[in-house]
Design a protein around this motif. Structure first.
Motif, PDB file in Angstrom:
ATOM      1  N   LEU A  87       0.826  -1.210   0.000  1.00 31.98           N
ATOM      2  CA  LEU A  87       0.000   0.000   0.000  1.00 31.98           C
ATOM      3  C   LEU A  87       0.859   1.258   0.000  1.00 31.98           C
ATOM      4  CD1 LEU A  87      -2.806  -1.048   2.523  1.00 31.98           C
ATOM      5  CD2 LEU A  87      -2.853  -1.137   0.029  1.00 31.98           C
ATOM      6  N   ASP A  88       1.991   1.217   0.698  1.00 29.19           N
ATOM      7  CA  ASP A  88       2.910   2.366   0.666  1.00 29.19           C
ATOM      8  C   ASP A  88       3.405   2.622  -0.756  1.00 29.19           C
ATOM      9  OD1 ASP A  88       2.705   2.971   3.337  1.00 29.19           O
ATOM     10  OD2 ASP A  88       4.499   1.858   3.930  1.00 29.19           O
ATOM     11  N   GLY A  89       3.613   1.534  -1.509  1.00 27.56           N
ATOM     12  CA  GLY A  89       4.029   1.681  -2.898  1.00 27.56           C
ATOM     13  C   GLY A  89       2.964   2.361  -3.732  1.00 27.56           C
ATOM     14  N   VAL A  90       1.695   2.022  -3.462  1.00 28.78           N
ATOM     15  CA  VAL A  90       0.591   2.676  -4.164  1.00 28.78           C
ATOM     16  C   VAL A  90       0.542   4.160  -3.792  1.00 28.78           C
ATOM     17  CG1 VAL A  90      -1.914   2.721  -4.506  1.00 28.78           C
ATOM     18  CG2 VAL A  90      -0.729   0.523  -4.254  1.00 28.78           C
ATOM     19  N   THR A 138      -5.768  -3.218  -7.299  1.00 26.03           N
ATOM     20  CA  THR A 138      -4.952  -2.091  -6.855  1.00 26.03           C
ATOM     21  C   THR A 138      -5.608  -0.758  -7.180  1.00 26.03           C
ATOM     22  OG1 THR A 138      -2.978  -3.431  -7.252  1.00 26.03           O
ATOM     23  CG2 THR A 138      -2.654  -1.068  -6.976  1.00 26.03           C
ATOM     24  N   SER A 139      -6.242  -0.666  -8.350  1.00 30.19           N
ATOM     25  CA  SER A 139      -6.854   0.617  -8.718  1.00 30.19           C
ATOM     26  C   SER A 139      -7.979   0.994  -7.770  1.00 30.19           C
ATOM     27  CB  SER A 139      -7.360   0.571 -10.162  1.00 30.19           C
ATOM     28  OG  SER A 139      -8.423  -0.353 -10.323  1.00 30.19           O
ATOM     29  N   GLU A 140      -8.718   0.006  -7.239  1.00 27.32           N
ATOM     30  CA  GLU A 140      -9.799   0.307  -6.299  1.00 27.32           C
ATOM     31  C   GLU A 140      -9.252   0.805  -4.966  1.00 27.32           C
ATOM     32  OE1 GLU A 140     -12.865  -2.588  -5.842  1.00 27.32           O
ATOM     33  OE2 GLU A 140     -13.157  -2.853  -8.001  1.00 27.32           O
ATOM     34  N   ILE A 141      -8.201   0.156  -4.454  1.00 23.42           N
ATOM     35  CA  ILE A 141      -7.638   0.622  -3.187  1.00 23.42           C
ATOM     36  C   ILE A 141      -6.957   1.972  -3.396  1.00 23.42           C
ATOM     37  CG2 ILE A 141      -5.353  -0.464  -3.294  1.00 23.42           C
ATOM     38  CD1 ILE A 141      -7.664  -0.339  -0.222  1.00 23.42           C
ATOM     39  N   ALA A 142      -6.403   2.190  -4.585  1.00 22.28           N
ATOM     40  CA  ALA A 142      -5.821   3.501  -4.893  1.00 22.28           C
ATOM     41  C   ALA A 142      -6.910   4.566  -4.894  1.00 22.28           C
ATOM     42  CB  ALA A 142      -5.118   3.460  -6.246  1.00 22.28           C
ATOM     43  N   ALA A 143      -8.076   4.242  -5.428  1.00 24.38           N
ATOM     44  CA  ALA A 143      -9.185   5.197  -5.456  1.00 24.38           C
ATOM     45  C   ALA A 143      -9.624   5.564  -4.046  1.00 24.38           C
ATOM     46  CB  ALA A 143     -10.358   4.608  -6.242  1.00 24.38           C
TER      47      ALA A 143
END
Length: 499
Positions: A87-90, A138-143
């Motif tokens: 998550l830190d990478g995102v 990943t795109s959803e958690i990024a959102a």
């Protein structure tokens, strides 16, 4: 339920009412209480493979009261180094896109099965493990995280605080200077409505900023709309399963309402960056990052298994009446009968060794108690007592059991305490017992497991591996973002829940 009681005294007040369930049915279990208590287990590592990291430090800096309150309210921190690193990478990709690259955003996980996320001005982005389980890629958690970052960059918290401060000052002037109480009441009502609209507008603004930021970072801009839709489906399913309304740790449906209008606006915003299919989703990498993540209740805080509640840490279990649905909340365990006309609540308070349980149950912790109905008894070798109380619209069967310096209070509510209903309530009370080997086995932790679909697998066969959960097919479909009757892809990875 947690191990450490929330201490309070005196009659149930408006302030204390925030610790109780306030749906119309469950209100019957709170309105007469002198104190809404809870049992609190200290937070710590839980789960399986991911839980191997030491707690993050704050570099020697003191932990802010706001951070501590947030962590305590959501079950403590959940330590999963590999997931946090992912998550830190995102976040590292999102920070430059948000125009705040100097801000050292960090992911922190919360040990809660509810779906929620928060951001603090310190740069900490808190995400519950319940939200991680629901997000599909990943795109959803990024959102989600971009949305929370947007609240920081847009200074929404300070804007709302200033708005509320101004509204409160206006109300005080009306009352103290002009003596216009009625006008002040009307102004306060308008202020509350304005704040609600203000907050709603902030959510739309954070959506808009967040979608732009994930698109600029190379992620799928449609992820926000997908997650909002999944959130709505998940919240509806959980409400259907529990039958008990909103928990006292609200999920994102309470703090980030997912309306069709909001989803439509998220889609419209995403279209500015291209047709569906633009941007990276990062599904496989995300699924690998959450493989083994704890799912559902934390056994150290008590677990619900059908109509049985088991608390391995506190060493007891009991069986609710047949047809009841249980929900383990921060302040108490609550339950609702199948027809919606019955309910129960279990909490605990400290008790002195010198105080008989029969005296404690008659000490006034619920209004309308019939003192002549107090009955000392033994339940599973433990000192206990039972009694009856009568409210204006509800009747109550009360139970109290002494265990390890605490009194566990069971309150059963019914519109009419008929002999048949009362017999069910008494049987449930009598089922309270010290934990045994069978209970311990049933209370085993559950976790997200990532599996590849075989050539003959269907949603039904995958859900069959989760048969210990209520509505397993619905849960499998929502957790994987699937529609009914859509075939699985052989070799593709999917989330299931494993014991």
């Amino acid at each position: 339920m947690r191990e450490r009681a929330l201490e309070s005294s005196g009659r149930h007040s408006a302030v204390r009412r925030r610790h109780c369930v306030v749906t119309p049915l469950m209100a019957a279990l709170c309105l007469g209480l002198a104190a809404c208590a809870s049992v609190d287990a200290p937070p710590g590592p839980v789960g399986e493979a991911p839980v191997a990291a030491a707690p993050r430090t704050t570099g020697g800096a003191p932990v802010s009261p706001e951070r501590k309150r947030l962590i305590d309210a959501f079950g403590g921190e959940y330590y999963a180094r590999s997931t946090e690193s992912y998550l830190d990478g995102v976040l590292a990709k999102l920070a430059p896109a948000s125009g705040a690259s100097a801000q050292p955003y960090r992911a922190a996980l919360l040990n809660s099965p509810v779906v929620n996320a928060f951001a603090l001005p310190s740069g900490d982005i808190f995400v519950t493990r319940g939200l991680l389980a629901l997000a599909e890629d990943t795109s959803e958690i990024a959102a989600v995280m971009a949305h929370e970052i947007a609240h920081i960059t847009a200074r929404h918290a300070s804007q709302r605080a200033e708005f509320e401060k101004t509204a409160a000052l206006f109300t005080r002037v009306k009352v103290q200077v002009l003596g216009q109480q009625q006008a002040a009441d009307e102004a306060e009502a308008r202020s509350r409505l304005s704040i609600a609209r203000f907050s709603r507008q902030q959510e739309f603004e954070a959506d808009q900023i967040g979608i732009k930021d994930i698109a600029n970072a190379g992620f799928d801009p449609y992820a926000a709309a997908r997650f909002l839709a999944a959130l709505g489906e998940w919240s509806a399913l959980r409400a259907s399963i529990s039958g008990a309304g909103t928990a006292d740790r609200p999920d994102m449906m309470a703090t980030h309402p997912s309306t069709p209008e909001r989803i439509a606006q998220a889609v419209a915003e995403a279209r500015q960056f291209g047709a569906p299919g633009v941007g990276s989703k990062g599904r496989d990498a995300y699924l690998a990052a959450i493989d083994g993540l704890a799912f559902g209740d934390d056994p150290s805080q008590g677990v619900v298994r059908g109509t049985r509640f088991i608390h391995p840490k506190l060493g007891f279990a009991f069986e609710a009446p047949e047809g009841f649905t249980l929900e383990n909340q921060t302040s108490a365990l609550i339950g609702v009968g199948q027809a919606g006309g019955e309910a129960l609540r279990l909490d605990s308070v400290a008790i002195a060794d010198s105080t008989p349980v029969a005296s404690a149950i008659a000490s006034g912790w619920i209004d309308g108690l019939k003192t002549t109905s107090v009955e000392p008894m033994q339940i599973g070798g433990l000192e206990a007592a039972t009694a009856v109380a009568q409210g204006e619209q509800w009747s109550f069967r009360l139970g109290a059991v002494r265990l390890n310096g605490r009194i566990y209070r069971l309150i059963f509510a019914a519109r009419s305490l008929s002999p048949a209903v009362d017999a069910e309530f008494r049987a449930s009370l009598q089922s309270f017992h010290l934990i045994n080997a069978q209970d311990s086995a049933l209370a085993a932790a559950q976790a997200i497991k990532i599996v590849a679909a075989g050539s003959t697998d269907t949603s039904e066969t995958m859900a069959g591996r989760m048969a210990f959960l209520p509505h397993p097919l619905d849960q499998f479909l929502i957790l994987n973002g699937l529609a009914r009757d859509v075939p699985l892809v052989a070799g593709q990875h999917y989330k299931i829940v494993a014991e």
